[in-house]
Design an enzyme around this catalytic site. Structure first.
Site, PDB file in Angstrom:
ATOM      1  N   ASP A 180       0.822  -1.212   0.000  1.00 40.41           N
ATOM      2  CA  ASP A 180       0.000   0.000   0.000  1.00 40.41           C
ATOM      3  C   ASP A 180       0.859   1.266   0.000  1.00 40.41           C
ATOM      4  O   ASP A 180       0.553   2.230  -0.691  1.00 40.41           O
ATOM      5  CB  ASP A 180      -0.938   0.003   1.216  1.00 40.41           C
ATOM      6  CG  ASP A 180      -1.990  -1.091   1.107  1.00 40.41           C
ATOM      7  OD1 ASP A 180      -2.176  -1.620  -0.011  1.00 40.41           O
ATOM      8  OD2 ASP A 180      -2.611  -1.424   2.139  1.00 40.41           O
ATOM      9  N   LEU A 208     -19.084 -26.403 -23.590  1.00 47.39           N
ATOM     10  CA  LEU A 208     -18.610 -27.772 -23.407  1.00 47.39           C
ATOM     11  C   LEU A 208     -19.771 -28.745 -23.362  1.00 47.39           C
ATOM     12  O   LEU A 208     -20.846 -28.420 -22.861  1.00 47.39           O
ATOM     13  CB  LEU A 208     -17.851 -27.883 -22.076  1.00 47.39           C
ATOM     14  CG  LEU A 208     -16.531 -27.145 -21.959  1.00 47.39           C
ATOM     15  CD1 LEU A 208     -16.090 -27.102 -20.509  1.00 47.39           C
ATOM     16  CD2 LEU A 208     -15.483 -27.831 -22.816  1.00 47.39           C
ATOM     17  N   GLU A 233      -8.966 -29.968 -14.990  1.00 49.51           N
ATOM     18  CA  GLU A 233      -9.019 -28.765 -14.158  1.00 49.51           C
ATOM     19  C   GLU A 233     -10.421 -28.545 -13.617  1.00 49.51           C
ATOM     20  O   GLU A 233     -11.395 -29.040 -14.174  1.00 49.51           O
ATOM     21  CB  GLU A 233      -8.522 -27.537 -14.937  1.00 49.51           C
ATOM     22  CG  GLU A 233      -8.957 -27.503 -16.367  1.00 49.51           C
ATOM     23  CD  GLU A 233      -8.190 -26.481 -17.206  1.00 49.51           C
ATOM     24  OE1 GLU A 233      -8.858 -25.692 -17.870  1.00 49.51           O
ATOM     25  OE2 GLU A 233      -6.935 -26.487 -17.187  1.00 49.51           O
ATOM     26  N   LYS A 273     -13.965 -26.987 -12.939  1.00 46.26           N
ATOM     27  CA  LYS A 273     -14.849 -26.144 -13.737  1.00 46.26           C
ATOM     28  C   LYS A 273     -15.387 -25.060 -12.813  1.00 46.26           C
ATOM     29  O   LYS A 273     -16.258 -25.308 -11.975  1.00 46.26           O
ATOM     30  CB  LYS A 273     -15.997 -26.972 -14.326  1.00 46.26           C
ATOM     31  CG  LYS A 273     -16.870 -26.178 -15.275  1.00 46.26           C
ATOM     32  CD  LYS A 273     -17.788 -27.117 -16.052  1.00 46.26           C
ATOM     33  CE  LYS A 273     -18.556 -26.390 -17.134  1.00 46.26           C
ATOM     34  NZ  LYS A 273     -19.467 -25.364 -16.624  1.00 46.26           N
ATOM     35  N   LYS A 331      -9.585 -32.122 -20.842  1.00 43.26           N
ATOM     36  CA  LYS A 331      -9.221 -31.682 -22.195  1.00 43.26           C
ATOM     37  C   LYS A 331      -8.112 -32.576 -22.725  1.00 43.26           C
ATOM     38  O   LYS A 331      -7.123 -32.802 -22.011  1.00 43.26           O
ATOM     39  CB  LYS A 331      -8.706 -30.235 -22.151  1.00 43.26           C
ATOM     40  CG  LYS A 331      -9.726 -29.252 -21.596  1.00 43.26           C
ATOM     41  CD  LYS A 331      -9.116 -27.882 -21.329  1.00 43.26           C
ATOM     42  CE  LYS A 331     -10.209 -26.980 -20.749  1.00 43.26           C
ATOM     43  NZ  LYS A 331      -9.706 -25.699 -20.273  1.00 43.26           N
ATOM     44  N   CYS A 370     -46.047 -28.688  27.251  1.00 42.94           N
ATOM     45  CA  CYS A 370     -46.338 -28.612  25.808  1.00 42.94           C
ATOM     46  C   CYS A 370     -46.064 -29.964  25.160  1.00 42.94           C
ATOM     47  O   CYS A 370     -44.957 -30.494  25.269  1.00 42.94           O
ATOM     48  CB  CYS A 370     -45.471 -27.530  25.159  1.00 42.94           C
ATOM     49  SG  CYS A 370     -45.539 -27.554  23.351  1.00 42.94           S
TER      50      CYS A 370
HETATM   51  S1  IVH Z   1     -12.872 -24.700 -21.374  1.00 47.71           S
HETATM   52  C1  IVH Z   1     -13.600 -24.968 -25.654  1.00 47.71           C
HETATM   53  N1  IVH Z   1     -12.175 -24.838 -18.849  1.00 47.71           N
HETATM   54  O1  IVH Z   1     -17.544 -23.669 -18.585  1.00 47.71           O
HETATM   55  C2  IVH Z   1     -13.498 -25.022 -24.204  1.00 47.71           C
HETATM   56  N2  IVH Z   1     -14.288 -23.893 -19.378  1.00 47.71           N
HETATM   57  O2  IVH Z   1     -19.572 -24.982 -20.383  1.00 47.71           O
HETATM   58  C3  IVH Z   1     -14.286 -23.964 -23.548  1.00 47.71           C
HETATM   59  N3  IVH Z   1     -15.549 -23.108 -17.441  1.00 47.71           N
HETATM   60  O3  IVH Z   1     -18.168 -21.112 -20.854  1.00 47.71           O
HETATM   61  C4  IVH Z   1     -14.213 -23.863 -22.136  1.00 47.71           C
HETATM   62  N4  IVH Z   1     -14.040 -23.639 -15.921  1.00 47.71           N
HETATM   63  O4  IVH Z   1     -17.312 -20.471 -18.555  1.00 47.71           O
HETATM   64  C5  IVH Z   1     -13.127 -24.466 -19.722  1.00 47.71           C
HETATM   65  N5  IVH Z   1     -11.424 -24.997 -16.661  1.00 47.71           N
HETATM   66  C6  IVH Z   1     -12.357 -24.632 -17.545  1.00 47.71           C
HETATM   67  C7  IVH Z   1     -13.557 -24.017 -17.133  1.00 47.71           C
HETATM   68  C8  IVH Z   1     -14.505 -23.676 -18.087  1.00 47.71           C
HETATM   69  C9  IVH Z   1     -15.237 -23.100 -16.137  1.00 47.71           C
HETATM   70  C10 IVH Z   1     -16.818 -22.630 -17.992  1.00 47.71           C
HETATM   71  C11 IVH Z   1     -16.663 -21.590 -19.061  1.00 47.71           C
HETATM   72  C12 IVH Z   1     -17.404 -22.100 -20.250  1.00 47.71           C
HETATM   73  C13 IVH Z   1     -18.269 -23.151 -19.683  1.00 47.71           C
HETATM   74  C14 IVH Z   1     -18.481 -24.244 -20.684  1.00 47.71           C
END
Ligand code: IVH
Length: 673
Positions: A38, A84, A114, A116, A292, A434
């Site tokens: 800060d 997805l 990873e 979601k 992925k 009660c």
């Molecule tokens: S990959 C082509 N990775 O999930 C691949 N999406 O249903 C596109 N999301 O709109 C997305 N964590 O908002 C990917 N580790 C992650 C994610 C992720 C959250 C969300 C993202 C996307 C939605 C797809």
């Protein structure tokens, strides 16, 4: 003294702040104190005020202050932002892997795994390393320009750091609100009469939708990158998702610390199981796992179908939130007379179970939620937590929705309801008169940690009470096997078992018995402490306020509950009756008063030289003392060694006697005699 060139100094401060910021947000490892950060930021701000020509958009001071917008502009994504496909179970995931391997002709595939994140997808562009554009996903082809808002998020670098920064870099990721920030935001909103958000996702969405970025700035948002978008002018090639993420991280973007690259679909299943275990403790909401295909060459061969890639899939967790309709609100009277409103819901499957009731806690909570009968609500059940109504979907309210009327008198016995000062709950004050309180008291009495009467569930107790076969717990010990066999869903065999369980329960312990009585705010621990302190039941009936408060954990409030309980003639009669029916417990093995330190509570703090703290504590216990880790007015003595801190201070302020190790050893010799 040499003059520092303001330009050099501005650059130096910016570099410092940026590198600290990267350490903090990218690696979650702060390298300086907040105050140092800060101070440096302030120094930079002052310099920039003095030399306005040195201000630039990528300066760490420039996260606030843009003028409010009229509306958001449209942004065309240079590459579409895809969504997805979902897998809802292990089979769906196996199918996905089979399709992937068929298209790639065969062998095992490496997958990047990873979390979601449950937030809002964004695309962020850095040109020549400087943040120039941020956009929402929108329909995937075009989104909204939210650059001003995204610039206010501390974990999004305004300028990239590191080597080989591409001319044009688009990264994609999620903006979300961590749970702690969400809770704090809602607590503040409630306190200030504002409107809380129903969940962190809505909070993130609402915060990004602000036309005035100074509002977004005050929201605790975070960013996590999960992919590349359009990239131009990059030296060197990135061969896989894992490599790309590591590179983004090196440029200063936060990525998930939970991401892994695993071999084959078995690795994915294991990752899913592992992450499910830690999901509750993550500090942010996730709604599944994304898998992925890791190498870009394989991703390219797999390609896309309509809006989703063939190389990725989201394995969804069971939803923790669902919408449903409130069919009615009922009011239950508990063991201590507390009247609890319970929403009857149209059954929904959420958090892995079917939920048809949710507690609304008390009248204040009803007011806070503004809930009406007929409303559509969001029900949340996370982990093993009991289902909660997280909020009302006001947009779906129908005109015929009805207000919830809190009753004026006890719904079970019509007695008056009282609300103690500072308490949120209304209580029926009829005590054992009660029927609802009696019923709940019996349910508690038979429960596993109390008298542990196996096979005596709610349904059985309901019948016994409704048929007037029992009024209090002691009546249980008079039930004949025939009477039990006459109940619904009860055969001769289970009647026999139940009677045997009732008989067995007579042999108990004093602390279980005290707990089973169901005295307000007397849980298992307090019951055990009361049993240890008094050693028998009789002294509890006549204990004075002061004596009760001698017991660890018993303060004036609990002492009051105990005294009122034992003064109630109905309860005295029930206790006597239980004992005359043969409920008993063994006398304590060591008579209180036998040992030199019986009844005393000691605390050991600081470093001892002749023995370890554990050893000292063990010896104190042998001499009959109770050893506590905190000092209170009830502490008899503190043994303090060098380095003792707050406990020693507290002992002095409470005028508790303090001795050092040498004195302790001398005293011990005396006790041994
Ligand atoms: S990959 C082509 N990775 O999930 C691949 N999406 O249903 C596109 N999301 O709109 C997305 N964590 O908002 C990917 N580790 C992650 C994610 C992720 C959250 C969300 C993202 C996307 C939605 C797809």
């Amino acid at each position: 003294m040499s003059e520092v060139d303001p330009y050099d100094e501005v650059m130096r401060l910016r570099d410092l702040l940026r590198s600290w910021g990267v350490e903090y947000y990218r690696n979650d490892a702060p390298t300086v104190s907040d105050s140092e950060y800060d101070r440096t930021l302030l120094a930079l701000r002052e310099l920039e005020q003095k030399f306005p020509h040195l201000v630039s958009a990528d300066s760490p001071t420039q996260r606030v202050g843009a003028a409010p917008l009229e509306g958001f502009e449209t942004v065309v994504h240079r590459l579409p932002m895809l969504s997805l496909d979902n897998a809802f179970n292990a089979d769906d995931l196996l199918d996905f892997d089979r399709r992937v391997r068929e298209r790639l002709d065969g062998a095992q595939v490496r997958y990047a795994c990873e979390p979601k994140l449950d937030g809002i997808a964004v695309s962020i562009v850095w040109q020549e390393g400087e943040l120039t554009l941020a956009a929402t996903r929108g329909d995937g082809r075009t989104g909204e320009n939210i650059t001003q808002n995204v610039r206010t998020i501390d974990s999004v670098p305004l300028r990239l750091s590191g080597e080989n920064i591409p001319r044009y870099l688009e990264a994609r990721g999620e903006i979300f609100m961590p749970r702690a920030g969400f809770e704090a935001f809602n607590a503040r909103a409630r306190r200030d009469g504002g409107k809380p958000f129903v969940n962190p996702r809505n909070a993130a969405a609402g915060s990004l939708r602000q036309l005035d970025s100074s509002i977004t700035r005050r929201r605790p948002l975070s960013f996590c990158a999960y992919g590349l978008g359009y990239v131009e002018g990059m030296s060197g090639a990135l061969l896989s998702h894992t490599e790309a993420m590591a590179q983004l991280n090196q440029w200063g973007l936060p990525i998930s610390e939970h991401s892994r690259s695993v071999p084959g679909i078995d690795g994915c299943e294991r990752y899913y199981e592992d992450l499910s275990q830690v999901r509750e403790g993550l500090g942010f909401d996730i709604d599944g796992i994304v898998f992925k295909v890791d190498t870009f060459a394989e991703q390219e061969r797999l390609g896309f179908v309509s809006r989703a890639p063939r190389w990725a899939i989201a394995r969804k967790f069971p939803a923790q939130e669902e919408m449903t309709v409130v069919l009615g609100v009922e009011f239950q009277v508990g063991r201590t007379g507390a009247v609890t409103p319970v929403a009857r819901l149209d059954p929904v499957f959420v958090g892995g179970v079917t939920v048809s009731n949710a507690t609304l806690h008390n009248a204040d909570e009803i007011a806070r939620l503004g809930i009406k009968v007929g409303d559509t609500v969001i029900v949340r059940r996370a982990g093993d937590v009991i289902p909660q109504v997280a909020g009302v979907v006001v947009d779906r309210r129908l005109p015929q929705a009805e207000d919830v009327a809190f009753p004026d008198s006890c719904p079970a016995c019509d007695s008056v309801l009282v609300r103690e000062p500072g308490e949120a709950v209304w209580r029926c004050d009829a005590g054992s008169a009660c029927p609802a309180q009696r019923r709940a008291a019996i349910e508690h009495f038979v429960s596993r940690r109390a008298m542990d009467i196996d096979g005596c569930g709610e349904k059985i107790i309901d019948q016994l009470v409704d048929l007037d076969l029992i009024k209090t717990a002691s009546d249980l010990y008079e039930l004949s096997q025939d009477t039990l066999a006459g109940l619904e869903r009860m055969g001769t065999k289970s009647a026999k078992n139940l009677q045997a369980a009732i008989e067995d329960s007579k042999n108990t312990t004093l602390s279980r018995f005290i707990y089973a009585l169901g005295i307000r705010e007397v849980g298992e621990t307090t019951a055990r402490q009361l049993a240890e302190y008094f050693g028998a039941l009789a002294p509890l009936f006549t204990a004075t306020d002061e004596q009760l408060q001698e017991v660890e954990d018993v303060g004036p409030i609990v002492a009051g509950h105990l005294q009122r309980f034992f003064a109630d003639p109905g309860r005295q009669e029930m206790i006597n009756s239980l004992i005359s029916h043969g409920v008993y417990w063994p006398a304590p093995e060591v008579q209180i008063g036998d040992l030199p330190l019986s009844g005393q509570t000691w605390v050991v703090t600081g470093k001892l030289e002749q023995m370890s703290r554990d050893q000292a504590e063990e010896r104190l216990r042998v001499f009959g003392a109770k050893v506590s880790s905190s000092v209170s007015g009830k502490t008899s003595c503190v043994v303090a060694g060098p380095g003792a801190g707050s406990k020693l201070k507290k002992a002095h302020s409470l005028e508790v006697s303090v001795i050092d190790e040498a004195e302790f050893i001398i005293q011990m010799e005396g006790w041994q005699e």
